[in-house]
Design a protein around this motif. Structure first.
Motif, PDB file in Angstrom:
ATOM      1  N   PHE A  80      -6.530   5.523   0.288  1.00 46.40           N
ATOM      2  CA  PHE A  80      -6.925   4.126   0.128  1.00 46.40           C
ATOM      3  C   PHE A  80      -7.728   3.904  -1.149  1.00 46.40           C
ATOM      4  N   HIS A  98       0.786  -1.228   0.000  1.00 47.84           N
ATOM      5  CA  HIS A  98       0.000   0.000   0.000  1.00 47.84           C
ATOM      6  C   HIS A  98       0.820   1.281   0.000  1.00 47.84           C
ATOM      7  N   TRP A 102      -2.126   3.952   2.044  1.00 48.60           N
ATOM      8  CA  TRP A 102      -1.676   3.484   3.348  1.00 48.60           C
ATOM      9  C   TRP A 102      -2.321   4.208   4.524  1.00 48.60           C
TER      10      TRP A 102
END
Length: 144
Positions: free
Chosen positions: A98, A91, A105
């Motif tokens: 997101f 991520h 992250w």
């Protein structure tokens, strides 16, 4: 000021919410991606495929420990490296948000903050097995 009457219940709510999140993520790896598929994905990242099985085990055990309040402070600390691994391998490169492709992250970072808060605030109300005083004393704030 901390409301000592309600703080244990706040810790309980946080503990159960965090535990459910970990069980949901483990469930995704078990029932959607499958353990073998998760291991293959870990291998594609350059990680040992066996690490996928360990990750699933830690997520399930940690999630259950949090929900039940079984050494919840310790479980919270043990789960943080799982999230850091997800940030640094998958991520993080996708960026902060997101909603980015491959996810960002920020959710994982918030999740880590929740785990740290759990470790600091304590096991909370209705804990099955509280963290031993010798361990929790190191986590508790000292007064002057």
């Amino acid at each position: 000021m901390i409301d000592t009457r309600t703080a244990p219940y706040a810790a309980l709510v946080l503990r159960v919410a965090l535990g459910i999140l970990f069980l949901a993520h483990a469930g995704l790896k078990i029932f959607v991606f499958t353990p073998a598929g998760t291991a293959q994905f870990f291998g594609s990242l350059g990680l040992p495929p066996a690490l996928a099985y360990l990750t699933i085990l830690i997520e399930v055990a940690g999630g259950v420990a949090l929900i039940l309040g079984f050494y919840a402070r310790i479980a919270a600390i043990v789960l943080i490296p799982i999230l850091l691994g997800a940030i640094f391998t998958v991520h993080g490169p996708a960026g902060f948000f997101f909603t980015n492709p491959k996810g960002g992250w920020e959710f994982l970072a918030l999740w880590i903050v929740g785990l740290l808060a759990q470790a600091l605030v304590g096991d909370g109300a209705l804990a099955l097995k509280s963290t031993p005083a010798s361990t929790s004393g190191r986590l508790a704030a000292r007064s002057a």
